[in-house]
Design a protein around this motif. Structure first.
Motif, mmCIF file in Angstrom:
data_model
loop_
_atom_site.group_PDB
_atom_site.id
_atom_site.type_symbol
_atom_site.label_atom_id
_atom_site.label_comp_id
_atom_site.label_asym_id
_atom_site.label_seq_id
_atom_site.Cartn_x
_atom_site.Cartn_y
_atom_site.Cartn_z
ATOM 1 N N GLN A 72 0.831 -1.202 0.000
ATOM 2 C CA GLN A 72 0.000 0.000 0.000
ATOM 3 C C GLN A 72 0.867 1.254 0.000
ATOM 4 O O GLN A 72 0.581 2.219 -0.705
ATOM 5 N N LEU A 73 1.937 1.255 0.774
ATOM 6 C CA LEU A 73 2.842 2.398 0.817
ATOM 7 C C LEU A 73 3.495 2.614 -0.549
ATOM 8 O O LEU A 73 3.590 3.746 -1.027
ATOM 9 N N CYS A 74 3.927 1.552 -1.186
ATOM 10 C CA CYS A 74 4.555 1.670 -2.512
ATOM 11 C C CYS A 74 3.573 2.176 -3.557
ATOM 12 O O CYS A 74 3.923 3.016 -4.386
ATOM 13 N N ARG A 75 2.362 1.669 -3.532
ATOM 14 C CA ARG A 75 1.343 2.151 -4.478
ATOM 15 C C ARG A 75 1.056 3.631 -4.259
ATOM 16 O O ARG A 75 0.922 4.396 -5.212
ATOM 17 N N ALA A 76 0.940 4.033 -3.004
ATOM 18 C CA ALA A 76 0.678 5.440 -2.689
ATOM 19 C C ALA A 76 1.856 6.312 -3.123
ATOM 20 O O ALA A 76 1.661 7.397 -3.678
ATOM 21 N N LEU A 77 3.071 5.847 -2.892
ATOM 22 C CA LEU A 77 4.258 6.615 -3.279
ATOM 23 C C LEU A 77 4.323 6.779 -4.796
ATOM 24 O O LEU A 77 4.630 7.862 -5.292
#
Length: 94
Positions: A72-77
């Protein structure tokens, strides 16, 4: 997008806060890393002399148990940076 990137780590962290709950330390770390990368890359493109000396990128490795929010963090970034999100899974090799 590279030449237009003007975000600070604080800007990126705030954008990540709107997309990801918790994981404050990880959000701070990736915000700093992405800003350093984009700003260094932009300076290297703008100054050929700097490019010959300083073009390298630092990698970020997210480690944690399943369900901790790495994906989720990677997608948001990727969304914040305006970049494509591509996932590679190496679990079949272990």
């Amino acid at each position: 997008r590279l030449l237009d990137f003007a975000s600070t780590p604080r800007d990126v962290k705030q954008a990540l806060d709107a997309r990801v709950v918790g994981q404050d330390a990880a959000k701070r770390a990736v915000a700093v890393a992405i800003c350093e990368h984009y700003h260094n890359a932009r300076r290297c493109v703008e100054d050929p002399e700097r490019r010959a000396k300083h073009w390298h990128k630092k990698n970020v490795l997210l480690v944690g148990p399943s369900g901790s929010g790495k994906t989720q963090l990677c997608r948001a970034l990727a969304d914040v940076a305006g970049a494509a999100y591509i996932k590679a899974d190496a679990t079949m090799f272990s």
